[in-house]
Motif scaffolding. Structure first.
Motif, PDB file in Angstrom:
ATOM      1  N   HIS A 211      -6.607   2.158   1.658  1.00  0.00           N
ATOM      2  CA  HIS A 211      -6.551   2.971   2.830  1.00  0.00           C
ATOM      3  C   HIS A 211      -7.054   4.161   2.995  1.00  0.00           C
ATOM      4  O   HIS A 211      -7.249   4.962   1.949  1.00  0.00           O
ATOM      5  CB  HIS A 211      -4.838   3.343   2.496  1.00  0.00           C
ATOM      6  CG  HIS A 211      -4.154   3.773   3.711  1.00  0.00           C
ATOM      7  ND1 HIS A 211      -3.261   3.099   4.488  1.00  0.00           N
ATOM      8  CD2 HIS A 211      -4.220   4.991   4.403  1.00  0.00           C
ATOM      9  CE1 HIS A 211      -2.735   3.648   5.312  1.00  0.00           C
ATOM     10  NE2 HIS A 211      -3.353   4.832   5.411  1.00  0.00           N
TER      11      HIS A 211
ATOM     12  N   PHE B 269       0.285   4.102   0.837  1.00  0.00           N
ATOM     13  CA  PHE B 269      -0.193   5.263   1.809  1.00  0.00           C
ATOM     14  C   PHE B 269       0.109   4.571   3.187  1.00  0.00           C
ATOM     15  O   PHE B 269      -0.027   5.352   4.210  1.00  0.00           O
ATOM     16  CB  PHE B 269      -1.833   5.464   1.760  1.00  0.00           C
ATOM     17  CG  PHE B 269      -2.182   6.209   0.648  1.00  0.00           C
ATOM     18  CD1 PHE B 269      -1.240   6.965  -0.474  1.00  0.00           C
ATOM     19  CD2 PHE B 269      -3.393   5.988   0.134  1.00  0.00           C
ATOM     20  CE1 PHE B 269      -1.563   7.404  -1.559  1.00  0.00           C
ATOM     21  CE2 PHE B 269      -3.913   6.829  -1.018  1.00  0.00           C
ATOM     22  CZ  PHE B 269      -3.065   7.309  -1.890  1.00  0.00           C
ATOM     23  N   CYS B 270       0.555   3.321   3.486  1.00  0.00           N
ATOM     24  CA  CYS B 270       0.929   3.082   4.693  1.00  0.00           C
ATOM     25  C   CYS B 270       2.247   3.377   5.012  1.00  0.00           C
ATOM     26  O   CYS B 270       2.953   3.765   3.935  1.00  0.00           O
ATOM     27  CB  CYS B 270       0.934   1.422   4.649  1.00  0.00           C
ATOM     28  SG  CYS B 270      -0.933   0.818   5.161  1.00  0.00           S
TER      29      CYS B 270
ATOM     30  N   CYS C 227       0.883  -1.303   0.064  1.00  0.00           N
ATOM     31  CA  CYS C 227       0.088   0.095   0.035  1.00  0.00           C
ATOM     32  C   CYS C 227       0.926   1.146  -0.181  1.00  0.00           C
ATOM     33  O   CYS C 227       1.635   1.364   0.842  1.00  0.00           O
ATOM     34  CB  CYS C 227      -0.667  -0.059   1.403  1.00  0.00           C
ATOM     35  SG  CYS C 227      -1.926   1.498   1.569  1.00  0.00           S
TER      36      CYS C 227
ATOM     37  N   HIS D 157      -4.379   1.387   7.921  1.00  0.00           N
ATOM     38  CA  HIS D 157      -4.873   0.833   6.649  1.00  0.00           C
ATOM     39  C   HIS D 157      -6.548   0.580   6.775  1.00  0.00           C
ATOM     40  O   HIS D 157      -7.177   0.888   5.794  1.00  0.00           O
ATOM     41  CB  HIS D 157      -4.238  -0.165   6.203  1.00  0.00           C
ATOM     42  CG  HIS D 157      -4.513  -0.729   4.872  1.00  0.00           C
ATOM     43  ND1 HIS D 157      -3.764  -0.140   3.773  1.00  0.00           N
ATOM     44  CD2 HIS D 157      -5.469  -1.568   4.244  1.00  0.00           C
ATOM     45  CE1 HIS D 157      -4.165  -0.585   2.560  1.00  0.00           C
ATOM     46  NE2 HIS D 157      -5.122  -1.564   2.954  1.00  0.00           N
TER      47      HIS D 157
HETATM   48 ZN   LIG Z   1      -2.425   1.132   3.712  1.00  0.00          ZN
END
Ligand SMILES: [Zn+2]
Ligand SMILES: [Zn+2]
Length: 328
Positions: A153, A35-36, A33, A102
């Motif tokens: 996310h 955005f993590c 991911c 998440h």
């Molecule tokens: Zn994420």
């Protein structure tokens, strides 16, 4: 490679944003991911984070003449003599990460964490509105695969436009001819009571009397404030509480995370304000029942008259009846 561009649609008398190049975006990010924490867009730890969209449909830069003439604000057909008028997609596009978690959502994060998101929305609004090429800032979120969110996310987006978009212009015009403006609309809903979902300290949420969307909800401060930056601390806390309440009710309604479109209408840049602006949030789920999409059919699109299959009073009663406690 083509830059994003506005093209003037002579039938609608409005601009269309052509972003053909974005078709090459990956539908799913490869691997982890982005955005993590540690991901492509979030290498460092964060709690709430805003950053420019890697595939922006609107790009920062010098103001564009097409949008600074009177004809573009608002648009008038006779000020667009060119058959094929086009202009650079000037403005800005940003991503806002709501949480490093998440699995979190605006319903599960809690009021303090959502207040922090409200503060970031307000700060980005002020910063973008201060740019000379920006006329209007739209904070929004597409949540869930049914509305095209490609990354799970929790995150939203911000578009900064070089003119006041037509949805906001039409709303402002309608409210300008409403006695008492939006505050009077809110007051009437509070008095009627049957469509109210949440009545907080200075903020209210409700299913509008003539909602175009099944389970559509509006959230607004009941005292007029033009935009998010104008809200004081207690109003922001109350707004955060109303957002948490709305999304946790949505997720309890059909016992599954409810997809939704969310957007925030707020005043444009100083010189374009009418004095009647009143910041508010729209929530518009695309479902009419669990897993049942509400499509805008030809009769609705062709007429411009939405037909809502869920009576607003029934939607409000259903949303009030669910247990709004966010899942642990
Ligand atoms: Zn994420
Ligand atoms: Zn609105």
């Amino acid at each position: 490679v083509t830059d994003p561009e506005f093209r003037f649609d002579r039938l609608r008398g409005e601009w269309t944003l052509i972003v053909g190049d974005r078709q090459r975006r990956p539908n799913q990010p490869a691997g982890a991911c982005p955005f993590c924490v540690g991901g492509l867009e979030a290498p460092q730890p964060y709690s709430v984070k805003a950053f420019p969209n890697r595939w922006p449909p609107l790009v920062p830069g010098e103001p564009v003449d097409a949008f600074t003439d009177a004809g573009a604000r608002p648009s008038a057909a006779d000020s667009h003599p060119d058959a094929f008028e086009r202009a650079l997609g000037r403005g800005a596009a940003e991503i806002v990460l709501y949480s490093p978690d998440h699995r979190a959502s605006l319903g599960s994060l809690g009021v303090d964490a959502v207040r922090e998101i409200v503060d970031v929305w307000a700060a980005r609004t002020a910063e973008l509105l201060a740019r000379p090429e920006v006329a209007s800032v739209l904070v929004f979120e597409n949540r869930g695969a049914p509305v095209g969110a490609t990354i799970e996310h929790p995150h939203g987006q911000i578009y900064a436009f070089p003119f006041v978009p037509p949805a906001q212009r039409r709303e402002a015009a309608a409210l300008a001819s409403t006695p008492g403006g939006f505050a009077a609309v809110i007051e009437a809903e509070i008095e009627a009571a049957e469509r109210i979902i949440f009545l907080g300290d200075g903020v209210v949420s409700w299913v509008p009397f003539a909602s175009p969307d099944p389970y559509g909800v509006l959230i607004a401060p009941n005292v007029a404030a033009p935009d998010l930056p104008a809200l004081d601390g207690s109003q922001r806390d109350a707004l955060a509480a109303a957002i948490v309440d709305t999304v946790s009710r949505y997720d309890a309604l059909f016992a599954t995370p409810l997809p939704y479109l969310m957007w925030i209408h707020q005043a444009p840049t100083d010189t374009l304000r009418t004095g009647h602006e009143h910041v508010h949030l729209h929530f518009a789920p695309p479902w009419r029942a669990p897993q049942v999409a509400r499509y805008y059919a030809a009769g609705e699109v062709g007429s411009g008259i939405p037909s809502n299959p869920i009576a607003p009073e029934a939607a409000a009663a259903a949303l009030r009846a669910v247990n709004p406690e966010p899942a642990a």
